[in-house]
Design an enzyme around this catalytic site. Structure first.
Site, PDB file in Angstrom:
ATOM      1  N   HIS A  21      60.862  76.065   5.307  1.00  0.00           N
ATOM      2  CA  HIS A  21      61.026  75.167   3.894  1.00  0.00           C
ATOM      3  C   HIS A  21      62.167  74.205   4.151  1.00  0.00           C
ATOM      4  O   HIS A  21      62.361  74.022   5.503  1.00  0.00           O
ATOM      5  CB  HIS A  21      61.369  75.918   2.688  1.00  0.00           C
ATOM      6  CG  HIS A  21      62.810  76.675   2.587  1.00  0.00           C
ATOM      7  ND1 HIS A  21      63.932  76.183   2.762  1.00  0.00           N
ATOM      8  CD2 HIS A  21      63.238  78.101   2.426  1.00  0.00           C
ATOM      9  CE1 HIS A  21      65.055  77.044   2.758  1.00  0.00           C
ATOM     10  NE2 HIS A  21      64.397  78.188   2.565  1.00  0.00           N
ATOM     11  N   HIS A  24      65.422  74.737   5.768  1.00  0.00           N
ATOM     12  CA  HIS A  24      65.671  74.848   7.222  1.00  0.00           C
ATOM     13  C   HIS A  24      65.483  73.499   8.035  1.00  0.00           C
ATOM     14  O   HIS A  24      66.091  73.284   8.980  1.00  0.00           O
ATOM     15  CB  HIS A  24      64.425  75.899   7.623  1.00  0.00           C
ATOM     16  CG  HIS A  24      64.632  77.335   7.111  1.00  0.00           C
ATOM     17  ND1 HIS A  24      63.363  77.462   6.397  1.00  0.00           N
ATOM     18  CD2 HIS A  24      65.595  77.945   6.861  1.00  0.00           C
ATOM     19  CE1 HIS A  24      63.786  78.945   5.861  1.00  0.00           C
ATOM     20  NE2 HIS A  24      64.924  78.976   6.084  1.00  0.00           N
ATOM     21  N   CYS A 130      72.283  94.741   2.935  1.00  0.00           N
ATOM     22  CA  CYS A 130      71.150  94.171   2.362  1.00  0.00           C
ATOM     23  C   CYS A 130      70.165  93.840   3.845  1.00  0.00           C
ATOM     24  O   CYS A 130      70.793  93.215   4.554  1.00  0.00           O
ATOM     25  CB  CYS A 130      71.814  92.834   1.714  1.00  0.00           C
ATOM     26  SG  CYS A 130      70.397  91.692   1.212  1.00  0.00           S
ATOM     27  N   CYS A 133      70.109  90.081   4.221  1.00  0.00           N
ATOM     28  CA  CYS A 133      71.003  89.345   4.824  1.00  0.00           C
ATOM     29  C   CYS A 133      71.320  89.892   6.217  1.00  0.00           C
ATOM     30  O   CYS A 133      71.930  89.355   7.082  1.00  0.00           O
ATOM     31  CB  CYS A 133      72.419  89.392   3.865  1.00  0.00           C
ATOM     32  SG  CYS A 133      72.520  88.756   2.587  1.00  0.00           S
ATOM     33  N   CYS A 156      72.086  92.457  -4.193  1.00  0.00           N
ATOM     34  CA  CYS A 156      72.881  91.370  -3.131  1.00  0.00           C
ATOM     35  C   CYS A 156      72.700  90.215  -4.094  1.00  0.00           C
ATOM     36  O   CYS A 156      71.772  89.796  -4.602  1.00  0.00           O
ATOM     37  CB  CYS A 156      72.102  91.171  -2.089  1.00  0.00           C
ATOM     38  SG  CYS A 156      72.339  89.859  -1.067  1.00  0.00           S
ATOM     39  N   HIS A 159      70.212  87.483  -2.388  1.00  0.00           N
ATOM     40  CA  HIS A 159      68.872  87.656  -2.361  1.00  0.00           C
ATOM     41  C   HIS A 159      68.425  88.006  -3.861  1.00  0.00           C
ATOM     42  O   HIS A 159      67.121  88.381  -4.265  1.00  0.00           O
ATOM     43  CB  HIS A 159      68.323  88.522  -1.453  1.00  0.00           C
ATOM     44  CG  HIS A 159      68.442  88.064   0.168  1.00  0.00           C
ATOM     45  ND1 HIS A 159      69.561  87.820   0.920  1.00  0.00           N
ATOM     46  CD2 HIS A 159      67.411  87.275   0.777  1.00  0.00           C
ATOM     47  CE1 HIS A 159      69.355  87.296   1.733  1.00  0.00           C
ATOM     48  NE2 HIS A 159      68.147  86.778   1.900  1.00  0.00           N
ATOM     49  N   LYS A 308      69.873  78.081  -4.879  1.00  0.00           N
ATOM     50  CA  LYS A 308      69.629  77.643  -3.522  1.00  0.00           C
ATOM     51  C   LYS A 308      68.218  78.165  -3.507  1.00  0.00           C
ATOM     52  O   LYS A 308      67.463  78.921  -3.777  1.00  0.00           O
ATOM     53  CB  LYS A 308      70.422  78.722  -2.527  1.00  0.00           C
ATOM     54  CG  LYS A 308      69.816  78.853  -1.153  1.00  0.00           C
ATOM     55  CD  LYS A 308      70.713  79.854  -0.342  1.00  0.00           C
ATOM     56  CE  LYS A 308      70.323  79.853   1.224  1.00  0.00           C
ATOM     57  NZ  LYS A 308      70.055  80.935   1.769  1.00  0.00           N
ATOM     58  N   LYS A 311      62.558  80.879  -0.131  1.00  0.00           N
ATOM     59  CA  LYS A 311      60.966  81.509  -0.050  1.00  0.00           C
ATOM     60  C   LYS A 311      60.739  82.558  -0.990  1.00  0.00           C
ATOM     61  O   LYS A 311      59.948  82.873  -1.742  1.00  0.00           O
ATOM     62  CB  LYS A 311      60.492  81.786   1.016  1.00  0.00           C
ATOM     63  CG  LYS A 311      59.943  80.574   1.928  1.00  0.00           C
ATOM     64  CD  LYS A 311      58.409  80.236   1.516  1.00  0.00           C
ATOM     65  CE  LYS A 311      58.012  78.992   2.024  1.00  0.00           C
ATOM     66  NZ  LYS A 311      56.659  78.822   1.503  1.00  0.00           N
TER      67      LYS A 311
HETATM   68  N1  MSP Z   1      68.905  84.203  11.491  1.00  0.00           N
HETATM   69  C1  MSP Z   1      69.862  83.628  10.904  1.00  0.00           C
HETATM   70  C2  MSP Z   1      70.840  82.878  11.595  1.00  0.00           C
HETATM   71  C3  MSP Z   1      71.282  83.473  12.841  1.00  0.00           C
HETATM   72  S1  MSP Z   1      72.202  82.105  14.029  1.00  0.00           S
HETATM   73  C4  MSP Z   1      72.947  82.923  15.213  1.00  0.00           C
HETATM   74  C5  MSP Z   1      69.642  83.038   9.608  1.00  0.00           C
HETATM   75  N2  MSP Z   1      68.401  82.517   9.504  1.00  0.00           N
HETATM   76  S2  MSP Z   1      67.903  82.076   8.291  1.00  0.00           S
HETATM   77  O1  MSP Z   1      66.373  81.474   8.864  1.00  0.00           O
HETATM   78  O2  MSP Z   1      67.769  82.890   7.220  1.00  0.00           O
HETATM   79  O3  MSP Z   1      68.382  80.718   7.887  1.00  0.00           O
HETATM   80  C6  MSP Z   1      68.860  79.753   8.773  1.00  0.00           C
HETATM   81  C7  MSP Z   1      69.670  78.589   8.100  1.00  0.00           C
HETATM   82  O4  MSP Z   1      68.931  78.121   7.020  1.00  0.00           O
HETATM   83  C8  MSP Z   1      70.879  79.010   7.514  1.00  0.00           C
HETATM   84  O5  MSP Z   1      71.798  77.925   8.049  1.00  0.00           O
HETATM   85  C9  MSP Z   1      70.748  78.806   5.954  1.00  0.00           C
HETATM   86  O6  MSP Z   1      71.817  78.380   5.612  1.00  0.00           O
HETATM   87  C10 MSP Z   1      69.754  77.512   6.050  1.00  0.00           C
HETATM   88  N3  MSP Z   1      69.200  77.585   4.655  1.00  0.00           N
HETATM   89  C11 MSP Z   1      68.165  78.385   4.319  1.00  0.00           C
HETATM   90  N4  MSP Z   1      68.101  78.172   2.815  1.00  0.00           N
HETATM   91  C12 MSP Z   1      68.608  76.847   2.611  1.00  0.00           C
HETATM   92  C13 MSP Z   1      68.685  76.064   1.761  1.00  0.00           C
HETATM   93  N5  MSP Z   1      68.145  76.267   0.483  1.00  0.00           N
HETATM   94  N6  MSP Z   1      69.408  74.730   1.878  1.00  0.00           N
HETATM   95  C14 MSP Z   1      70.048  74.619   3.024  1.00  0.00           C
HETATM   96  N7  MSP Z   1      70.053  75.325   4.021  1.00  0.00           N
HETATM   97  C15 MSP Z   1      69.616  76.515   3.807  1.00  0.00           C
HETATM   98  O7  MSP Z   1      70.368  82.953   8.449  1.00  0.00           O
END
Ligand code: MSP
Length: 539
Positions: A21, A24, A130, A133, A156, A159, A308, A311
């Site tokens: 989304h 990311h 969790c 997480c 959590c 989540h 935040k 998905k």
């Molecule tokens: N797999 C772990 C990271 C491992 S790094 C060694 C992870 N993955 S994730 O896919 O859940 O998230 C990746 C990144 O996306 C994180 O930095 C997270 O903060 C970011 N975001 C997820 N949702 C977000 C928002 N709504 N806004 C901004 N960033 C967000 O965590």
């Protein structure tokens, strides 16, 4: 930083349990702008991104979809995560998957070394876990609800889903032994964790005392095996964090020079995972005798309805929904300009649309089209030479020089929004300059007044040269529009490729040769025909 220094920047590696989304995409774009900036400055730049493919969360998703976890990961990487990079125009140098052989080898070597050196022991863990997480939780991280499906259960906070109680034999990393070294690190290198709000939180957390970290699981087998005990797989975060070193050759003797050349990195992560990067990760590196990261920057969240975006809460917006309407350049510009890097930001279609119109279409795009059109009309498409400069031109030259220095300093501090704002002073000043100088009025007198003709040349050279600087400076943020502008200015012939222009020298005046041939420029940022309400309906 001095030109030629190593600049290694990373994004988190993304879980493949779901599709991307805009949260990311935001992390990707921020890291990419920094990488492009440094690359264009001549620094020895490397941008790494990739996917996090092990662990219980991915396993469960695969099982629910009736495929193996590897099949699931392969499919998501090819259909969703690699395409994201095209969608928002990321120029990464490498893409690591935690299922890559190079990664698995490096992780195995790393954990074996820690075990051999006495940093790992066997114990029993019981606690709340969790799966969202992939983390054991303390009571502070949980809430209890009284109503709804989960009444009476511990959820959590991130989540809003129930945690599980796990009890298993685990291998533990003696992280508690690194508490003082970590506190010394935060103290001696104040920019190690940024921004300040995240740094304070991390320091508080570590001051409360560090526990040892459980780093293996035996209840499922989707992960990298613990080398001395194949009935365990390595905890997914311990595995994932190591991507930053395995990708640049850690664990492969043939790649030692590459590793020394790149490491340590600047890590761009969301603030929710700053703790993993600023506590666990440096402790792991200290245990292995490796340098800790250069910096860990925890950016804010994109919020929808004050929460935040995610998905799992069904608030995720796909990046293509935005890029299909506004284009990838506008996506990149908007999120990095509208949100102070490090703070949370609320996303709204109305705000995006308003900034697109005011700043990109009317501010920058219109400036470029007008200048190119006037050079075409008054000088048959050949950039005129400047005559004598007056205070007005000298002021523009100073604005450009200051903008370059300010933008570079801001990018160095990872204050991307300030960097873009500094560059934008050129857009605003040039627009004001044209309004004051009225080249269209000068043009009326130019045919029979050589002073007016010379003045017209000076004004249009100044505007064209200002656009040259803007193209160079904005190229890391908006690679497509600036490439179009570069072509329209005919700059390639005299100066070479846009991305080869040294960005820290962009403020040296007079680089665009007089006589460069401009070509007409259709709007850099075309009018959006669809009304915003129709667009927002798509969310
Ligand atoms: N797999 C772990 C990271 C491992 S790094 C060694 C992870 N993955 S994730 O896919 O859940 O998230 C990746 C990144 O996306 C994180 O930095 C997270 O903060 C970011 N975001 C997820 N949702 C977000 C928002 N709504 N806004 C901004 N960033 C967000 O965590």
């Amino acid at each position: 930083m001095a030109s030629g220094d190593s600049f290694y920047v990373t994004t988190p590696i993304f879980y493949v349990n779901d599709v991307p989304h805009i949260g990311h995409a935001y992390t990707e774009v921020a890291a990419d702008v920094l990488a492009r900036w440094h690359r264009q400055a001549g620094d020895d730049t490397w941008l790494l991104t990739g996917t996090d493919e092990h662990g219980e969360k991915i396993l469960r998703t695969a099982v629910a979809n009736g495929v193996t976890p590897k099949q699931w990961a392969d499919q998501l990487v090819e259909s969703a995560w690699k395409p994201l990079l095209q969608t928002v125009d990321i120029a990464n140098d490498d893409y690591i998957r935690t299922t890559d052989e190079r990664h698995e080898k490096g992780v195995t070597a790393f954990i074996q070394q820690l075990h051999d050196d006495g940093h790992i022991y066997e114990g029993v863990y019981e606690g709340y876990y969790c799966v969202g997480c992939e983390e054991y939780k303390q009571l502070d991280d949980l809430v209890e609800t009284e109503a709804g499906d989960y009444a009476g259960r511990k959820l959590c906070k991130i989540h809003a889903l129930p945690v599980e109680i796990l009890k298993e034999k685990n291998y533990f990393f003696r992280m508690s032994g690194f508490q003082q070294q970590l506190l010394d690190l935060y103290e001696s290198r104040p920019d190690f964790v940024q921004p300040e709000s995240v740094r304070n939180e991390i320091i508080q957390f570590v001051k409360q005392g560090l526990e040892d970290l459980s780093i293996s699981r035996s209840s499922f087998d989707w992960g990298i095996q613990v080398p001395w005990d194949p009935s365990h797989v390595i905890y997914v975060w311990f595995d994932a964090l190591l991507n930053y070193v395995t990708a640049v050759g850690y664990g492969d003797p043939a790649q030692r020079a590459e590793f020394l050349r790149r490491w340590p990195a600047t890590h761009i992560v969301g603030k929710d995972i700053a703790r993993f990067h600023a506590v666990i990760w440096p402790a792991m590196l200290m245990a292995a005798g490796l340098p800790v990261p250069k910096r860990v920057f925890g950016h804010g969240w994109l919020l929808v309805g004050g929460e935040k975006m995610s998905k799992s809460k069904l608030t995720g917006i796909a990046p293509q929904q935005i890029t299909e309407v506004f284009g990838s350049d506008a996506f990149r510009y908007y999120f990095l300009r509208a949100i102070s890097f490090g703070q949370d930001g609320s996303f709204s279609w109305e705000d995006l649309s308003a900034r697109y119109q005011a700043e990109l279409a009317n501010g920058f795009g219109n400036l470029a089209s007008r200048v190119v059109a006037m050079v075409t009309r008054y000088f048959t498409g050949s950039v005129p030479a400047a005559g004598e400069y007056t205070d007005a031109e000298l002021a523009i030259q100073r604005t450009v020089a200051t903008a370059v220095a300010d933008a570079d300093a801001a990018m160095e501090r990872l204050a991307i929004h300030e960097g873009i704002a500094a560059i934008w002073t050129i857009v605003d000043e040039l627009n004001g300059y044209l309004t004051e100088q009225e080249p269209w009025v000068l043009a009326r007198g130019a045919a029979d007044d050589s002073a007016a003709a010379e003045r017209l040349g000076t004004v249009l050279y100044t505007a064209s040269e200002g656009l040259r600087a803007l193209a160079v400076l904005l190229s890391p943020v908006m690679p497509k529009a600036t490439a179009t502008l570069w072509d329209a200015l005919g700059a390639q012939a005299g100066l070479g490729a846009l991305t080869a222009q040294p960005i820290r020298a962009a403020g040296e005046w007079g680089q665009l040769p007089a006589g460069s041939t401009v070509t007409p420029l259709a709007g850099l940022f075309p009018r959006i025909e669809e009304p915003v309400s129709a667009v927002s309906g798509a969310a």
